[in-house]
Write an enzyme that holds these catalytic residues in place. Sequence first.
Site, PDB file in Angstrom:
ATOM      1  N   TRP A  49     -16.153  -2.203   5.729  1.00  0.00           N
ATOM      2  CA  TRP A  49     -15.304  -3.564   4.494  1.00  0.00           C
ATOM      3  C   TRP A  49     -14.078  -3.705   4.572  1.00  0.00           C
ATOM      4  O   TRP A  49     -13.350  -3.293   4.569  1.00  0.00           O
ATOM      5  CB  TRP A  49     -16.101  -2.147   3.090  1.00  0.00           C
ATOM      6  N   MET A  50     -14.288  -4.800   3.658  1.00  0.00           N
ATOM      7  CA  MET A  50     -12.276  -5.023   3.617  1.00  0.00           C
ATOM      8  C   MET A  50     -11.871  -5.877   2.251  1.00  0.00           C
ATOM      9  O   MET A  50     -13.282  -6.606   1.609  1.00  0.00           O
ATOM     10  CB  MET A  50     -11.626  -6.254   4.609  1.00  0.00           C
ATOM     11  N   ASP A  52      -9.101  -7.091  -0.940  1.00  0.00           N
ATOM     12  CA  ASP A  52      -7.684  -7.439  -1.497  1.00  0.00           C
ATOM     13  C   ASP A  52      -6.679  -7.550  -0.252  1.00  0.00           C
ATOM     14  O   ASP A  52      -6.776  -6.495   0.579  1.00  0.00           O
ATOM     15  CB  ASP A  52      -7.135  -6.440  -2.624  1.00  0.00           C
ATOM     16  N   GLN A  68      -7.079  -3.889   1.794  1.00  0.00           N
ATOM     17  CA  GLN A  68      -7.993  -3.309   1.239  1.00  0.00           C
ATOM     18  C   GLN A  68      -9.338  -2.366   2.485  1.00  0.00           C
ATOM     19  O   GLN A  68      -9.793  -3.758   3.187  1.00  0.00           O
ATOM     20  CB  GLN A  68      -8.273  -2.581   0.050  1.00  0.00           C
ATOM     21  N   PHE A 111      -4.335   2.247  -2.713  1.00  0.00           N
ATOM     22  CA  PHE A 111      -5.088   1.266  -3.245  1.00  0.00           C
ATOM     23  C   PHE A 111      -4.244  -0.074  -3.020  1.00  0.00           C
ATOM     24  O   PHE A 111      -3.434   0.216  -1.938  1.00  0.00           O
ATOM     25  CB  PHE A 111      -5.363   1.276  -5.116  1.00  0.00           C
ATOM     26  N   SER A 112      -4.173  -0.951  -3.627  1.00  0.00           N
ATOM     27  CA  SER A 112      -3.445  -2.126  -3.137  1.00  0.00           C
ATOM     28  C   SER A 112      -2.250  -1.765  -3.224  1.00  0.00           C
ATOM     29  O   SER A 112      -1.486  -1.592  -4.555  1.00  0.00           O
ATOM     30  CB  SER A 112      -3.782  -3.123  -3.555  1.00  0.00           C
ATOM     31  N   ARG A 178      -1.496  -0.344 -11.077  1.00  0.00           N
ATOM     32  CA  ARG A 178      -2.217  -0.563  -9.471  1.00  0.00           C
ATOM     33  C   ARG A 178      -1.265  -1.667  -9.362  1.00  0.00           C
ATOM     34  O   ARG A 178      -1.246  -2.353  -9.805  1.00  0.00           O
ATOM     35  CB  ARG A 178      -3.412  -0.151  -9.507  1.00  0.00           C
ATOM     36  N   ASP A 179      -1.585  -1.636  -8.131  1.00  0.00           N
ATOM     37  CA  ASP A 179      -0.838  -2.948  -6.803  1.00  0.00           C
ATOM     38  C   ASP A 179       0.239  -3.682  -7.653  1.00  0.00           C
ATOM     39  O   ASP A 179       1.248  -4.185  -8.039  1.00  0.00           O
ATOM     40  CB  ASP A 179      -2.217  -4.093  -7.722  1.00  0.00           C
ATOM     41  N   GLU A 233      -5.088  -7.713 -12.619  1.00  0.00           N
ATOM     42  CA  GLU A 233      -5.020  -6.810 -12.026  1.00  0.00           C
ATOM     43  C   GLU A 233      -4.397  -7.807 -10.337  1.00  0.00           C
ATOM     44  O   GLU A 233      -4.217  -9.071 -11.055  1.00  0.00           O
ATOM     45  CB  GLU A 233      -6.182  -6.209 -10.848  1.00  0.00           C
TER      46      GLU A 233
HETATM   47  C1  FRU Z   1      -8.854  -5.655  -6.726  1.00  0.00           C
HETATM   48  C2  FRU Z   1      -8.610  -4.143  -6.866  1.00  0.00           C
HETATM   49  C3  FRU Z   1      -7.255  -3.746  -6.936  1.00  0.00           C
HETATM   50  C4  FRU Z   1      -7.440  -2.440  -6.162  1.00  0.00           C
HETATM   51  C5  FRU Z   1      -7.911  -2.256  -5.272  1.00  0.00           C
HETATM   52  C6  FRU Z   1      -8.919  -1.166  -4.867  1.00  0.00           C
HETATM   53  O1  FRU Z   1      -9.800  -5.895  -6.427  1.00  0.00           O
HETATM   54  O2  FRU Z   1      -9.332  -3.861  -8.056  1.00  0.00           O
HETATM   55  O3  FRU Z   1      -6.689  -3.650  -8.901  1.00  0.00           O
HETATM   56  O4  FRU Z   1      -6.287  -2.535  -6.503  1.00  0.00           O
HETATM   57  O5  FRU Z   1      -8.697  -3.055  -5.216  1.00  0.00           O
HETATM   58  O6  FRU Z   1      -9.468  -1.315  -4.059  1.00  0.00           O
END
Ligand code: FRU
Length: 500
Positions: A49-50, A52, A68, A111-112, A178-179, A233
């Site tokens: 699985w992939m 972001d 991800q 996470f991202s 996040r991110d 996000e």
């Molecule tokens: C967006 C998200 C990000 C998070 C990541 C987790 O698609 O939900 O906000 O960091 O995916 O996999």
Amino acid sequence: MRMVVPNEQLLQQTSDELKKAREYVASKKDEIISLKERNRFHHMPEVGWMNDPNGFSVYQGEYHLFYQYFPYDVKWGPMHWGHVKSRDLIKWEYLPVAMAPDQSYETGGCFSGSALEVDGKHILMYTGHTNPNPEDESFVRQVQCLAVGDGINYQKYQHNPVIKTEQMPERSSLTDFRDPKIWKKDGTYYCVLGSKSDENSARVLLYRSENLMDWTYVGLVGESNHEFGYMWECPDLFHLDGEDVLIMSPQGVPVEEFRHKNTNTTVYCLGHLNYETAHFERRVMEEIDYGLDFYAPQTTESLDGRRIMIAWMQSWHQNMPTDQYGWVTSMTIPRELTIKGDVMYQWPVREINKYRTGHIRHDSVIVNGHKTLAGIEGRHLDMEMVIDLKQAKRFEIKVMKGQGQETTILYEKDREVLSFDRRQSGSGIEGLNYREMPVSLIDGKLSLRLLMDTYSVELFAQNGAHAMTSTVYSSLDAQGIEFISDEEVEMTIEKWELNL
Ligand code: FRU
């Protein structure tokens, strides 16, 4: 000169979790990669699985893309960072998994985040996610972390996290933070983060740092005030063609007639960022891509100064028919961005042109009723068309046609709407498989560029002013292309095969 993140403050050991992920991918990749059921010129994971794109950056003269990644299954799991690099943004070379969730502040996943080259090192900034009680989301915590690498191996910073929940502004929800997207301006590092208030009003926050390790909160870049979703996000902020551009991936935006049909949408905002107060004075906000599958875009600057965007070519909460082959999801083609007036234009990176072969051109073709054209067919192609609709009210292009399947691109002149329909594509994708996008003719003409890979169609209208990206999982034998109009239409068309 001040060292950014000294070596002695990096964790030295390669964790068991990372070794295990690398070994797993190495053991699986050959059996999966050899299948013909893969996209040809879109990046996809070797196995599993992939989601972001992360850490899209230039490091030592090459493009790096992280993502991800959960190698062990065809569904989301505790996030690792997969890693590829490229000299031309089209042909990607797989590298070992860059990060696994192996620290106490990221047991739920890395996470991202984003990346920058600093003093010859490759710096990653990402979100450490913990979810100690899956039954109760209120225990989720998200913090911002650093890792430093050489383009292959990455070591986490000993004093992670570098931005803790305590550094969030007042009245923040502690579960959504996040991110980080980092950039440097006038010698200072900046970072935007997606977040929300304790009352579910989405926010983008700005932080500042002199050394990447100590961060100060600057202020709110923007807030939805309950009008535009509950969480923003994957924010990204850059300067382009005289404008500051904020892009983000909002969740929970009210659906409009044409816009925000996906539960998680994406937008660009044009305006001006005040670096002192963090306030973004916005004059334009528009959906980035109207297709069924486009999310979490991230940008970087190319070696020659172009702003390039790549996105996850998938939407959340969909079944993914390639799960039977052991991999799911792809990235979009990287796109060059330009701003003209109030519009952010997107165009496949010019590097793709060198993979074009078998040029076919038909000038001033008249379509009146149904028409097929010699050499215009196939499944891996780049096609450019200029269509003069004259008196016609409807013009259709059917692609991936065959085996009783077809995917329809339709322009309706009276409504000024371009639509994409995969309901008859045999896709096996559940849910709504149809999208519309407002597009006006220019001097009575519609220009279209269509990039088609094994399982996707990316459409660019009016020189990239409008984009629409969708996956399509038709039978691989469905290769036909047909044009249909209700009145005489004149069209010039060029087509290339794409071969990597
Ligand atoms: C967006 C998200 C990000 C998070 C990541 C987790 O698609 O939900 O906000 O960091 O995916 O996999």
